[in-house]
Design an enzyme around this catalytic site. Structure first.
Site, PDB file in Angstrom:
ATOM      1  N   THR A   1     -11.644  35.105 -10.424  1.00 15.97           N
ATOM      2  CA  THR A   1     -10.714  36.361 -10.452  1.00 15.97           C
ATOM      3  C   THR A   1     -10.467  37.180 -12.243  1.00 15.97           C
ATOM      4  OG1 THR A   1     -11.037  35.996  -8.760  1.00 15.97           O
ATOM      5  CG2 THR A   1      -9.317  37.750  -9.396  1.00 15.97           C
TER       6      THR A   1
ATOM      7  N   HIS B   1      -8.561  25.205  -6.801  1.00 18.14           N
ATOM      8  CA  HIS B   1      -9.503  26.320  -7.391  1.00 18.14           C
ATOM      9  C   HIS B   1      -8.653  27.459  -6.894  1.00 18.14           C
ATOM     10  CE1 HIS B   1     -13.895  24.823  -5.060  1.00 18.14           C
ATOM     11  NE2 HIS B   1     -13.164  24.479  -6.069  1.00 18.14           N
TER      12      HIS B   1
ATOM     13  N   ASP C   1     -21.792  25.985  -7.779  1.00 11.99           N
ATOM     14  CA  ASP C   1     -20.077  26.239  -7.412  1.00 11.99           C
ATOM     15  C   ASP C   1     -20.663  26.853  -6.310  1.00 11.99           C
ATOM     16  OD1 ASP C   1     -17.572  25.423  -7.541  1.00 11.99           O
ATOM     17  OD2 ASP C   1     -17.204  27.462  -7.539  1.00 11.99           O
TER      18      ASP C   1
ATOM     19  N   VAL D   1     -11.854  29.088 -12.391  1.00  7.63           N
ATOM     20  CA  VAL D   1     -10.760  30.476 -13.204  1.00  7.63           C
ATOM     21  C   VAL D   1     -11.817  30.982 -12.624  1.00  7.63           C
ATOM     22  CG1 VAL D   1      -9.883  32.413 -14.609  1.00  7.63           C
ATOM     23  CG2 VAL D   1      -9.560  29.386 -14.234  1.00  7.63           C
TER      24      VAL D   1
END
Length: 282
Positions: free
Chosen positions: A236, A211, A84, A234
């Protein structure tokens, strides 16, 4: 279970009108928690390793990729492995050898024309190797090292006409768009522009990616999926759950030194968070 390709999971979700969640992996415990949460929810998921996570591991992709892939293969849930927010072409080119079926190539910091050029090159490279390529258009913002960004400021959100041209000119397999979320949010207060999501869905012939979903409330995620979002990222939220559980344990055990004692509740908190997000996918 063998690794499933990201493209396969995303295509199936899009065809069935539901979402597919992708969760960031930083440590082995992240990967284990994602697998456990997916098994608990009875749902597929994507394990994604960011360029920042690779930097955290000293720039060495192989160890963390091998660990995540091993966890995924040992799981009963259908899981994919995704690289990513890759800005480095060198890291992009290492994806094939490490078993990644997909890469999010991030040229969003570049000007539009340069973004199109380098992304098209990344797509051509991926096509030759059967690697699915995601890109980003618009300014999601909030990543470490970036200046603060108002997700509602003029010019920040993705324009549908520009998105259609971008997908046509780059050939990307999926597009991350800016519709009101922001990376690294620790409170779930983001309000999405669902009308814009619908316009983007109608304008763009590839799956849309959200995002910064950690900061998006449950109902907003459900609406986003119903409006046309497919891949829901996902990160945080897992870290928030892990850190909260570790802090709570250590507050009650000020003399313990065995990391397994506090990592275990942290991992369990992440697994519960994964299962919760997967329940929103439809």
């Amino acid at each position: 279970m063998p690794l499933v390709s990201t493209g396969e999971l995303v295509s199936a979700a899009q065809a069935e009108g539901r979402g597919i969640a992708a969760f960031n992996v930083i440590t082995l415990e992240h990967a284990e928690a994602i697998a456990a949460g997916a098994e608990r929810a009875g749902a597929p998921a994507i394990l994604q390793i960011s360029e920042n996570a690779v930097k955290f591991h000293g720039g060495r992709l192989s160890p963390v990729a091998a660990a995540a892939a091993a966890v995924a293969r040992a799981s009963d849930a259908p899981l994919a492995l995704h690289l990513d927010h890759v800005e480095s072409v060198d890291l992009l080119h290492r994806a094939e050898a490490e078993g990644f079926g997909s890469v999010m190539f991030d040229a969003s910091k570049l000007g539009y024309e340069e973004n199109v050029r380098v992304t098209a090159e990344a797509v051509a490279w991926g096509r030759e190797r059967g690697i699915w390529i995601e890109a980003e258009l618009g300014k999601v913002g909030g990543k470490e090292g970036e200046p603060p960004l108002d997700a509602h400021a003029p010019g920040v959100r993705t324009d549908p006409a520009e998105a259609a041209a971008y997908v046509r000119d780059t050939g990307v397999d999926a597009l991350a768009v800016a519709v009101g979320s922001s990376h690294a949010m620790t409170e779930r207060t983001a309000a999405l522009d669902h009308e814009l999501v619908g316009r983007l869905r109608d304008a763009v012939p590839v799956p849309l990616v959200l995002h910064g979903s950690s900061g998006v409330p449950d109902d907003e995620i459900r609406r986003a999926v119903a409006s046309g979002m497919v891949k829901i990222n996902v990160g945080t939220a897992l870290n928030t759950a892990f850190t909260g559980a570790v802090r709570a344990y250590l507050a009650g055990d000020t003399k313990g030194v065995d990391p397994r004692k506090y990592i275990a509740p942290g991992r369990e908190a992440m697994a519960a968070t994964v299962a919760g997000f997967l329940a929103l996918m439809g």
